[in-house]
Structures are given as structure tokens and as C-alpha cells.
Design a protein around this motif. Structure first.
Motif, PDB file in Angstrom:
ATOM      1  N   SER A  91      35.132  42.320  47.659  1.00  0.00           N
ATOM      2  CA  SER A  91      36.225  42.253  46.422  1.00  0.00           C
ATOM      3  C   SER A  91      36.718  41.515  45.699  1.00  0.00           C
ATOM      4  O   SER A  91      36.581  41.143  44.463  1.00  0.00           O
ATOM      5  N   LEU A  92      37.270  40.515  46.266  1.00  0.00           N
ATOM      6  CA  LEU A  92      37.481  38.309  45.543  1.00  0.00           C
ATOM      7  C   LEU A  92      36.568  38.482  44.777  1.00  0.00           C
ATOM      8  O   LEU A  92      36.855  38.252  44.108  1.00  0.00           O
ATOM      9  N   GLN A  93      35.486  38.136  45.070  1.00  0.00           N
ATOM     10  CA  GLN A  93      34.428  37.757  43.995  1.00  0.00           C
ATOM     11  C   GLN A  93      34.120  39.508  42.910  1.00  0.00           C
ATOM     12  O   GLN A  93      34.061  38.037  41.826  1.00  0.00           O
ATOM     13  N   SER A  94      34.109  39.551  43.167  1.00  0.00           N
ATOM     14  CA  SER A  94      33.902  41.145  42.024  1.00  0.00           C
ATOM     15  C   SER A  94      35.143  41.138  40.682  1.00  0.00           C
ATOM     16  O   SER A  94      34.637  40.692  39.606  1.00  0.00           O
ATOM     17  N   ILE A  95      36.069  40.836  41.568  1.00  0.00           N
ATOM     18  CA  ILE A  95      37.385  40.283  40.815  1.00  0.00           C
ATOM     19  C   ILE A  95      37.426  39.048  39.980  1.00  0.00           C
ATOM     20  O   ILE A  95      37.619  39.443  39.141  1.00  0.00           O
ATOM     21  N   ASP A  96      37.170  37.859  40.455  1.00  0.00           N
ATOM     22  CA  ASP A  96      36.689  36.597  39.766  1.00  0.00           C
ATOM     23  C   ASP A  96      35.879  37.382  39.115  1.00  0.00           C
ATOM     24  O   ASP A  96      36.059  36.387  37.583  1.00  0.00           O
ATOM     25  N   ARG A  97      34.618  37.352  38.796  1.00  0.00           N
ATOM     26  CA  ARG A  97      33.352  37.246  38.173  1.00  0.00           C
ATOM     27  C   ARG A  97      34.123  37.991  36.955  1.00  0.00           C
ATOM     28  O   ARG A  97      33.316  38.552  36.524  1.00  0.00           O
ATOM     29  N   GLN A  98      35.498  39.205  36.926  1.00  0.00           N
ATOM     30  CA  GLN A  98      34.888  40.059  36.058  1.00  0.00           C
ATOM     31  C   GLN A  98      36.086  38.809  34.675  1.00  0.00           C
ATOM     32  O   GLN A  98      37.150  39.301  34.411  1.00  0.00           O
ATOM     33  N   GLY A  99      36.324  37.771  35.607  1.00  0.00           N
ATOM     34  CA  GLY A  99      37.810  37.477  34.361  1.00  0.00           C
ATOM     35  C   GLY A  99      39.247  37.781  35.441  1.00  0.00           C
ATOM     36  O   GLY A  99      40.018  37.194  33.884  1.00  0.00           O
ATOM     37  N   HIS A 100      39.084  38.097  36.139  1.00  0.00           N
ATOM     38  CA  HIS A 100      41.004  38.489  36.315  1.00  0.00           C
ATOM     39  C   HIS A 100      41.120  37.104  37.267  1.00  0.00           C
ATOM     40  O   HIS A 100      40.157  37.014  38.592  1.00  0.00           O
ATOM     41  N   GLU A 101      42.805  37.207  37.749  1.00  0.00           N
ATOM     42  CA  GLU A 101      43.102  36.568  39.356  1.00  0.00           C
ATOM     43  C   GLU A 101      43.562  38.015  39.430  1.00  0.00           C
ATOM     44  O   GLU A 101      44.300  38.226  39.741  1.00  0.00           O
ATOM     45  N   ALA A 102      43.162  37.410  41.548  1.00  0.00           N
ATOM     46  CA  ALA A 102      43.650  38.255  42.314  1.00  0.00           C
ATOM     47  C   ALA A 102      44.827  37.891  41.839  1.00  0.00           C
ATOM     48  O   ALA A 102      45.814  36.901  42.363  1.00  0.00           O
ATOM     49  N   VAL A 103      46.366  39.241  42.251  1.00  0.00           N
ATOM     50  CA  VAL A 103      47.758  39.509  42.187  1.00  0.00           C
ATOM     51  C   VAL A 103      47.840  40.746  43.383  1.00  0.00           C
ATOM     52  O   VAL A 103      47.734  41.453  43.302  1.00  0.00           O
ATOM     53  N   LEU A 104      47.465  40.532  44.385  1.00  0.00           N
ATOM     54  CA  LEU A 104      48.220  40.439  46.264  1.00  0.00           C
ATOM     55  C   LEU A 104      49.871  40.600  46.164  1.00  0.00           C
ATOM     56  O   LEU A 104      50.367  39.939  46.529  1.00  0.00           O
ATOM     57  N   LEU A 105      50.258  42.395  46.299  1.00  0.00           N
ATOM     58  CA  LEU A 105      52.101  42.157  46.264  1.00  0.00           C
ATOM     59  C   LEU A 105      52.470  42.809  47.498  1.00  0.00           C
ATOM     60  O   LEU A 105      51.272  43.807  48.523  1.00  0.00           O
ATOM     61  N   ILE A 106      53.211  42.094  48.418  1.00  0.00           N
ATOM     62  CA  ILE A 106      53.871  41.970  49.586  1.00  0.00           C
ATOM     63  C   ILE A 106      55.344  43.300  49.717  1.00  0.00           C
ATOM     64  O   ILE A 106      55.369  42.311  48.879  1.00  0.00           O
ATOM     65  N   GLY A 107      55.246  44.171  49.980  1.00  0.00           N
ATOM     66  CA  GLY A 107      56.415  44.976  49.801  1.00  0.00           C
ATOM     67  C   GLY A 107      57.597  44.634  50.764  1.00  0.00           C
ATOM     68  O   GLY A 107      57.250  43.603  51.532  1.00  0.00           O
ATOM     69  N   GLY A 108      59.170  44.880  50.600  1.00  0.00           N
ATOM     70  CA  GLY A 108      60.286  44.697  51.323  1.00  0.00           C
ATOM     71  C   GLY A 108      59.967  45.173  52.536  1.00  0.00           C
ATOM     72  O   GLY A 108      59.155  46.002  52.370  1.00  0.00           O
ATOM     73  N   PRO A 109      61.146  45.852  52.973  1.00  0.00           N
ATOM     74  CA  PRO A 109      61.419  46.334  54.578  1.00  0.00           C
ATOM     75  C   PRO A 109      60.621  47.803  54.047  1.00  0.00           C
ATOM     76  O   PRO A 109      61.034  48.125  55.102  1.00  0.00           O
ATOM     77  N   ASP A 110      60.665  48.166  52.728  1.00  0.00           N
ATOM     78  CA  ASP A 110      60.719  49.322  52.395  1.00  0.00           C
ATOM     79  C   ASP A 110      59.921  49.712  51.808  1.00  0.00           C
ATOM     80  O   ASP A 110      59.329  51.376  51.249  1.00  0.00           O
ATOM     81  N   GLY A 111      58.923  48.995  51.363  1.00  0.00           N
ATOM     82  CA  GLY A 111      57.085  49.072  50.946  1.00  0.00           C
ATOM     83  C   GLY A 111      57.825  48.671  49.982  1.00  0.00           C
ATOM     84  O   GLY A 111      58.463  47.963  48.982  1.00  0.00           O
ATOM     85  N   LEU A 112      57.117  48.978  48.743  1.00  0.00           N
ATOM     86  CA  LEU A 112      57.117  49.011  47.848  1.00  0.00           C
ATOM     87  C   LEU A 112      57.135  50.419  46.522  1.00  0.00           C
ATOM     88  O   LEU A 112      57.004  51.084  46.935  1.00  0.00           O
ATOM     89  N   ASP A 113      57.576  49.579  45.333  1.00  0.00           N
ATOM     90  CA  ASP A 113      58.326  50.624  44.259  1.00  0.00           C
ATOM     91  C   ASP A 113      57.087  51.757  44.274  1.00  0.00           C
ATOM     92  O   ASP A 113      56.035  51.530  43.651  1.00  0.00           O
ATOM     93  N   ALA A 114      57.050  53.071  44.193  1.00  0.00           N
ATOM     94  CA  ALA A 114      55.890  53.817  44.261  1.00  0.00           C
ATOM     95  C   ALA A 114      55.015  53.611  42.713  1.00  0.00           C
ATOM     96  O   ALA A 114      54.392  53.925  42.412  1.00  0.00           O
ATOM     97  N   GLY A 115      56.417  53.672  41.570  1.00  0.00           N
ATOM     98  CA  GLY A 115      55.630  53.130  40.214  1.00  0.00           C
ATOM     99  C   GLY A 115      54.551  52.232  39.855  1.00  0.00           C
ATOM    100  O   GLY A 115      54.150  52.054  39.281  1.00  0.00           O
ATOM    101  N   LEU A 116      54.740  50.765  40.888  1.00  0.00           N
ATOM    102  CA  LEU A 116      54.268  49.764  40.823  1.00  0.00           C
ATOM    103  C   LEU A 116      52.950  50.120  42.067  1.00  0.00           C
ATOM    104  O   LEU A 116      52.311  49.687  41.266  1.00  0.00           O
ATOM    105  N   LYS A 117      53.150  50.507  42.814  1.00  0.00           N
ATOM    106  CA  LYS A 117      51.815  51.291  43.300  1.00  0.00           C
ATOM    107  C   LYS A 117      51.209  51.983  42.421  1.00  0.00           C
ATOM    108  O   LYS A 117      49.216  51.499  42.799  1.00  0.00           O
ATOM    109  N   LYS A 118      51.215  52.783  41.899  1.00  0.00           N
ATOM    110  CA  LYS A 118      50.788  53.361  40.517  1.00  0.00           C
ATOM    111  C   LYS A 118      50.058  52.436  39.663  1.00  0.00           C
ATOM    112  O   LYS A 118      49.235  52.882  39.709  1.00  0.00           O
TER     113      LYS A 118
END
Length: 159
Positions: A91-118
């Protein structure tokens, strides 16, 4: 390949900081892996979880909007796609080949905002287990390093 990890929470236990730092410094020059931490919204003010996560969302978005070009945003979430380490590497290799930078998000104690996940291009899960926040950072750092080792043909990963 460029990978940006944005994590809510600036104070990690010493053991977690040492472990994740160890993995992040192992990457070769052609894999730029960066960790940006953002402040956790204080939980003492009586705010609801959605309000807290919305405040953290603004900080997360600010961190990756200035830190990544052509971001491919991956939210780490307990309901995300389960994958093997080899699939993660692919998956990471595919993201890179498409010219993107992977941005991985780790949420806080309550997780990530629903809109952000969407808005994220992908939702990944690291485990079926509930993990302490500090452990997620260490586990992600190790798995990113293992993904690199698979793609590089390095003997770190064995099957």
C-alpha cells in the motif's frame, strides 16, 4: 518515499519515545519519515468528545497541510481495513508510485474526528486489540520500518 505521522499527544512515556525514536532513525535517506505531534485538547473543561476531537482535528490538519505535498491521508482507526505487513508495504509503495506522500493520523484519547476520518483516503487498523496510545506510536514506527525492509529486500522481515 515520504511519510508524515501526525499524532495527537506531545508527552509520551520515556520508553515509548525511545522506542519510536529508535525506529524512526533507522530509515535510509530515501525514506523520509517524520513525526509531528499536536497538542491534546484539555479534557478538564467539561467539553463533549465531538468538541474535543474537532479542536484536535484543526491542529492535525494544520500539521499535515504544512508538512506534506500531495498528501494521501490515512486515518488509523479501530474500524479501518485490516492488512498484513506485506500488504501495508505494498500500500505504501502504491501511494509513493502515485506521487503522494503518506500521511498517517493517530488520534487522541477519544480518537479522530468523524469528519476527518470521512475525508481521509483510507482507514487502516493496526490491531484488533485496544492499544495504549503510546504503544500505537511504537507499533506504527516498527511496522513502517518493517514495510521498508520488505520493499528493500532487507532481511529484517522474515516469512
Amino acid at each position: 518515499m515520504k511519510i508524515l505521522v501526525v499524532a495527537v499527544g506531545q508527552k509520551m512515556p520515556d520508553w515509548a519515545q525511545a522506542a519510536s525514536d529508535d525506529y524512526f532513525k533507522r530509515f535510509p535517506a530515501d525514506w523520509k519519515v517524520e513525526l509531528k505531534t499536536v497538542k491534546t485538547e484539555p479534557r478538564t473543561s467539561g467539553k463533549t468528545a465531538p468538541v474535543l476531537m474537532a479542536a484536535e482535528r484543526a491542529r492535525i490538519e494544520a500539521a499535515f497541510s504544512t508538512g506534506a505535498r500531495h498528501p494521501y491521508v490515512i486515518a488509523l482507526d479501530e474500524h479501518g481495513v485490516r492488512q498484513t505487513t506485506v500488504q501495508l508495504a505494498q500500500s505504501l509503495q502504491s501511494i509513493d508510485r502515485q506521487g503522494h506522500e503518506a500521511v498517517l493520523l493517530i488520534g487522541g484519547p477519544d480518537g479522530l474526528d468523524a469528519g476527518l476520518k470521512k475525508q481521509a483516503q483510507a482507514l487502516w487498523r493496526l490491531s484488533d486489540l485496544t492499544l495504549p496510545h503510546a504503544m500505537v506510536r511504537v507499533l506504527l514506527a516498527e511496522q513502517l520500518y518493517r514495510a521498508w525492509s520488505i520493499l528493500a529486500g532487507h532481511p529484517y522481515h522474515r516469512e
